[in-house]
Write a protein that holds these residues in place. Structure first.
Motif, PDB file in Angstrom:
ATOM      1  N   THR A  62      40.674 -59.846 -73.921  1.00  0.00           N
ATOM      2  CA  THR A  62      39.390 -60.085 -73.541  1.00  0.00           C
ATOM      3  C   THR A  62      38.896 -59.294 -72.103  1.00  0.00           C
ATOM      4  N   TYR A  63      37.957 -58.712 -72.080  1.00  0.00           N
ATOM      5  CA  TYR A  63      37.435 -58.135 -70.643  1.00  0.00           C
ATOM      6  C   TYR A  63      36.045 -58.205 -70.780  1.00  0.00           C
ATOM      7  N   TYR A  64      35.492 -57.997 -69.435  1.00  0.00           N
ATOM      8  CA  TYR A  64      33.986 -58.041 -69.002  1.00  0.00           C
ATOM      9  C   TYR A  64      33.959 -57.241 -67.973  1.00  0.00           C
ATOM     10  N   PHE A  65      32.677 -56.763 -67.799  1.00  0.00           N
ATOM     11  CA  PHE A  65      32.108 -56.092 -66.314  1.00  0.00           C
ATOM     12  C   PHE A  65      31.585 -56.589 -65.358  1.00  0.00           C
ATOM     13  N   LYS A  66      32.303 -56.349 -64.346  1.00  0.00           N
ATOM     14  CA  LYS A  66      31.639 -56.988 -62.914  1.00  0.00           C
ATOM     15  C   LYS A  66      31.677 -55.909 -61.875  1.00  0.00           C
ATOM     16  N   ASP A  67      30.643 -55.726 -61.507  1.00  0.00           N
ATOM     17  CA  ASP A  67      30.257 -54.431 -60.499  1.00  0.00           C
ATOM     18  C   ASP A  67      30.598 -53.120 -61.017  1.00  0.00           C
ATOM     19  N   GLY A  68      30.376 -53.073 -62.361  1.00  0.00           N
ATOM     20  CA  GLY A  68      30.702 -51.907 -63.172  1.00  0.00           C
ATOM     21  C   GLY A  68      32.043 -51.477 -63.412  1.00  0.00           C
ATOM     22  N   LEU A  69      32.942 -52.460 -63.148  1.00  0.00           N
ATOM     23  CA  LEU A  69      34.274 -52.065 -63.330  1.00  0.00           C
ATOM     24  C   LEU A  69      34.858 -53.255 -64.408  1.00  0.00           C
ATOM     25  N   GLU A  70      35.599 -52.834 -65.306  1.00  0.00           N
ATOM     26  CA  GLU A  70      36.245 -53.734 -66.249  1.00  0.00           C
ATOM     27  C   GLU A  70      37.327 -54.752 -65.769  1.00  0.00           C
ATOM     28  N   VAL A  71      37.084 -55.908 -66.320  1.00  0.00           N
ATOM     29  CA  VAL A  71      37.924 -56.778 -65.473  1.00  0.00           C
ATOM     30  C   VAL A  71      38.906 -57.455 -66.984  1.00  0.00           C
TER      31      VAL A  71
END
Length: 197
Positions: A62-71
């Motif tokens: 699972t991943y999400y975006f934070k400040d335009g970056l994948e986490v």
């Protein structure tokens, strides 16, 4: 009876609770074998996670975006059960993606079916408690490790607990998972390799 697609799940549940032929039939009837190529998105941001997946083989994240970056938040959760848990539990649109890192062979079950099993079958209710305890403990330990351990300690722990990740999961996902940038992971790997010589 032989259940090639379901044997791994049957064996896992049998280690937790008593699984008779009736419950084996429940597994076969309710868990659908599915296969997906790598990079398939099983849940997208803003969609609702309607399935729980059991991993027969392959790697999910699972991943999400934070400040335009994948986490990368999770890789192959404990005991092999995986979904976008926030959306699955709440029924709300997901803030994250669920992706096949590699080709994956999975079993899937709709949330409504699984919840019905947990409500109406004592053995499944017991298994649900055990599985949830594992997931809660795993997430608590992971959160604590991100705060209390150094990046190198987190990497070494990953090597110890999941050595297969290094050969099957791209390093940028591993870096994100342990909370460092890819270049920092490269330095850590070089340092660990030099200590092993």
């Amino acid at each position: 009876m032989d259940f090639p697609h379901h044997q791994k799940l049957i064996s896992l549940l049998a280690a937790m609770v008593s699984i008779d032929d009736f419950n084996k039939d429940i597994i076969v009837q309710n868990f659908e074998p599915v296969s997906y190529p790598k990079r398939t998105l099983l849940v997208k941001e803003h969609s609702i996670a309607r399935y729980m997946y059991f991993i027969n083989s392959g790697y999910l994240r699972t991943y999400y975006f934070k400040d335009g970056l994948e986490v990368t938040d999770q890789i192959n959760c404990p005991l092999g059960f995986m979904t976008a848990f926030g959306s699955y539990t709440s029924g709300n649109p997901s803030h994250e993606y669920l992706e096949c890192i590699t080709d994956c062979h999975l079993l899937r079950i709709r949330k409504e079916k699984l919840e019905s099993l947990f409500r109406h079958n004592p053995q499944w209710a017991k298994a649900d408690r055990i599985i949830n305890e594992h997931i809660v403990l795993y997430n608590a330990r992971r959160t604590q490790d991100l705060v209390s351990k150094t990046a190198e300690e987190r990497y070494l722990q990953l090597l110890k607990c999941h050595p297969d990740y290094i050969h099957n999961v791209p390093l940028q996902y591993i870096a994100s998972f342990i909370g460092v940038k890819p270049e920092s992971l490269s330095r850590i790997r070089k340092n660990v390799a030099s200590l092993a010589i």
